[in-house]
Design a protein around this motif. Structure first.
Motif, PDB file in Angstrom:
ATOM      1  N   THR A 267      87.560  32.002  18.261  1.00  0.00           N
ATOM      2  CA  THR A 267      87.089  30.620  18.211  1.00  0.00           C
ATOM      3  C   THR A 267      86.882  30.116  16.788  1.00  0.00           C
ATOM      4  N   MET A 268      86.218  30.892  15.958  1.00  0.00           N
ATOM      5  CA  MET A 268      85.843  30.414  14.623  1.00  0.00           C
ATOM      6  C   MET A 268      87.039  29.965  13.789  1.00  0.00           C
ATOM      7  N   PRO A 269      88.090  30.779  13.630  1.00  0.00           N
ATOM      8  CA  PRO A 269      89.208  30.293  12.796  1.00  0.00           C
ATOM      9  C   PRO A 269      89.915  29.081  13.400  1.00  0.00           C
ATOM     10  N   ILE A 270      89.997  29.026  14.728  1.00  0.00           N
ATOM     11  CA  ILE A 270      90.642  27.877  15.355  1.00  0.00           C
ATOM     12  C   ILE A 270      89.807  26.621  15.147  1.00  0.00           C
ATOM     13  N   TRP A 271      88.498  26.735  15.353  1.00  0.00           N
ATOM     14  CA  TRP A 271      87.614  25.580  15.186  1.00  0.00           C
ATOM     15  C   TRP A 271      87.622  25.104  13.733  1.00  0.00           C
ATOM     16  N   LEU A 272      87.618  26.048  12.788  1.00  0.00           N
ATOM     17  CA  LEU A 272      87.712  25.681  11.375  1.00  0.00           C
ATOM     18  C   LEU A 272      89.018  24.943  11.093  1.00  0.00           C
ATOM     19  N   TYR A 273      90.119  25.443  11.636  1.00  0.00           N
ATOM     20  CA  TYR A 273      91.417  24.794  11.429  1.00  0.00           C
ATOM     21  C   TYR A 273      91.419  23.383  12.019  1.00  0.00           C
ATOM     22  N   VAL A 274      90.893  23.243  13.222  1.00  0.00           N
ATOM     23  CA  VAL A 274      90.879  21.922  13.867  1.00  0.00           C
ATOM     24  C   VAL A 274      90.065  20.933  13.025  1.00  0.00           C
ATOM     25  N   ALA A 275      88.909  21.360  12.556  1.00  0.00           N
ATOM     26  CA  ALA A 275      88.071  20.470  11.745  1.00  0.00           C
ATOM     27  C   ALA A 275      88.774  20.092  10.445  1.00  0.00           C
ATOM     28  N   LEU A 276      89.327  21.068   9.759  1.00  0.00           N
ATOM     29  CA  LEU A 276      89.996  20.805   8.481  1.00  0.00           C
ATOM     30  C   LEU A 276      91.279  19.997   8.671  1.00  0.00           C
ATOM     31  N   SER A 277      92.068  20.350   9.651  1.00  0.00           N
ATOM     32  CA  SER A 277      93.324  19.623   9.867  1.00  0.00           C
ATOM     33  C   SER A 277      93.066  18.180  10.300  1.00  0.00           C
ATOM     34  N   GLY A 278      91.947  17.936  10.975  1.00  0.00           N
ATOM     35  CA  GLY A 278      91.580  16.564  11.320  1.00  0.00           C
ATOM     36  C   GLY A 278      91.371  15.717  10.075  1.00  0.00           C
ATOM     37  N   VAL A 279      90.745  16.292   9.077  1.00  0.00           N
ATOM     38  CA  VAL A 279      90.525  15.581   7.810  1.00  0.00           C
ATOM     39  C   VAL A 279      91.859  15.353   7.094  1.00  0.00           C
ATOM     40  N   ILE A 280      92.707  16.360   7.097  1.00  0.00           N
ATOM     41  CA  ILE A 280      94.021  16.233   6.446  1.00  0.00           C
ATOM     42  C   ILE A 280      94.853  15.152   7.129  1.00  0.00           C
ATOM     43  N   VAL A 281      94.865  15.151   8.461  1.00  0.00           N
ATOM     44  CA  VAL A 281      95.598  14.119   9.207  1.00  0.00           C
ATOM     45  C   VAL A 281      95.068  12.736   8.844  1.00  0.00           C
TER      46      VAL A 281
ATOM     47  N   PRO B 234      87.921   5.796  11.970  1.00  0.00           N
ATOM     48  CA  PRO B 234      88.692   6.940  11.477  1.00  0.00           C
ATOM     49  C   PRO B 234      88.047   7.611  10.256  1.00  0.00           C
ATOM     50  N   ALA B 235      87.485   6.830   9.348  1.00  0.00           N
ATOM     51  CA  ALA B 235      86.798   7.419   8.183  1.00  0.00           C
ATOM     52  C   ALA B 235      85.538   8.157   8.626  1.00  0.00           C
ATOM     53  N   VAL B 236      84.815   7.574   9.572  1.00  0.00           N
ATOM     54  CA  VAL B 236      83.627   8.246  10.121  1.00  0.00           C
ATOM     55  C   VAL B 236      84.047   9.564  10.759  1.00  0.00           C
ATOM     56  N   ASN B 237      85.151   9.547  11.483  1.00  0.00           N
ATOM     57  CA  ASN B 237      85.640  10.769  12.124  1.00  0.00           C
ATOM     58  C   ASN B 237      85.997  11.842  11.093  1.00  0.00           C
ATOM     59  N   ALA B 238      86.593  11.423   9.988  1.00  0.00           N
ATOM     60  CA  ALA B 238      86.922  12.383   8.929  1.00  0.00           C
ATOM     61  C   ALA B 238      85.653  12.992   8.343  1.00  0.00           C
ATOM     62  N   VAL B 239      84.623  12.176   8.171  1.00  0.00           N
ATOM     63  CA  VAL B 239      83.340  12.693   7.670  1.00  0.00           C
ATOM     64  C   VAL B 239      82.748  13.682   8.671  1.00  0.00           C
ATOM     65  N   LEU B 240      82.783  13.325   9.951  1.00  0.00           N
ATOM     66  CA  LEU B 240      82.234  14.219  10.987  1.00  0.00           C
ATOM     67  C   LEU B 240      83.017  15.529  11.048  1.00  0.00           C
ATOM     68  N   ASN B 241      84.344  15.455  10.924  1.00  0.00           N
ATOM     69  CA  ASN B 241      85.152  16.684  10.884  1.00  0.00           C
ATOM     70  C   ASN B 241      84.815  17.514   9.647  1.00  0.00           C
ATOM     71  N   SER B 242      84.604  16.845   8.522  1.00  0.00           N
ATOM     72  CA  SER B 242      84.224  17.558   7.295  1.00  0.00           C
ATOM     73  C   SER B 242      82.889  18.269   7.471  1.00  0.00           C
TER      74      SER B 242
END
Length: 181
Positions: A157-171, A48-56
């Motif tokens: 695509t860009m704003p959605i992809w940005l949101y998905v990446a950022l929200s993954g880190v927040i989750v 999960p921490a690796v995933n947060a780094v990858l999302n970041s």
């Protein structure tokens, strides 16, 4: 558009939808199939921490790609999108590995913060499923230098992809206190 181009476009479209169904199907299966015994013997608690780094990293690459294209640095934009796509791909592999091997962690917060968590999680999940075909179509059009159609879908695509990446880190940060040690 000639017949060969039309057939090529149809083939790409079919491939993208097959990949979308396969990727989203694997994610769903990861939550419902029993964990294979051989995977349960391996400690994947760091994923999960690796995933947060990858999302970041995905978020940073995408934001940098946006800046690059605004500055008309097309090759840099392309390289950064490839980097974002790579970090997203690595995220998908490690995410699936974790969820095929480890039971889901329930969120332990209560009240208003739980509602916030559930809202972020739900929007993250729905938009993560949607980003698969959006990103694939956007990248496909960009690689073919179909600039008008690329720009049109990239604006979605860009704003959605940005949101998905950022929200993954927040989750991750919201649920990380509840992971079992």
């Amino acid at each position: 558009m000639n017949t060969l181009d039309l057939q090529s476009r149809r083939n790409r479209t079919i491939l993208i939808w097959v990949m979308t169904l396969a990727i989203n199907g694997l994610v769903i299966l990861a939550f419902y199939l029993p964990q294979p015994e051989f995977l349960q013997k391996i400690d994947f608690s760091m994923l999960p921490a690796v995933n947060a780094v990858l999302n970041s990293l995905t978020f940073v690459f995408l934001l940098s790609a946006l800046v690059a294209i605004k500055q008309k640095k097309i090759q840099l934009h392309r390289n950064l999108i490839f980097a974002a796509f790579t970090s997203t791909g690595l995220f998908l592999v490690t995410y699936l590995l974790y969820h095929f091997s480890t039971p889901s962690t329930p969120y332990g917060g209560e009240g208003f913060i739980k509602a916030v968590y559930l809202f972020i999680l739900l929007t993250h999940i729905l938009l993560a499923a949607a980003i698969v075909p959006l990103a694939l179509f956007t990248i496909s059009r960009g690689l073919r230098m179909d600039v008008a159609r690329h720009r049109k879908i990239a604006r979605i695509t860009m704003p959605i992809w940005l949101y998905v990446a950022l929200s993954g880190v927040i989750v991750y940060f919201m649920i990380s206190p509840y992971y079992s040690a």
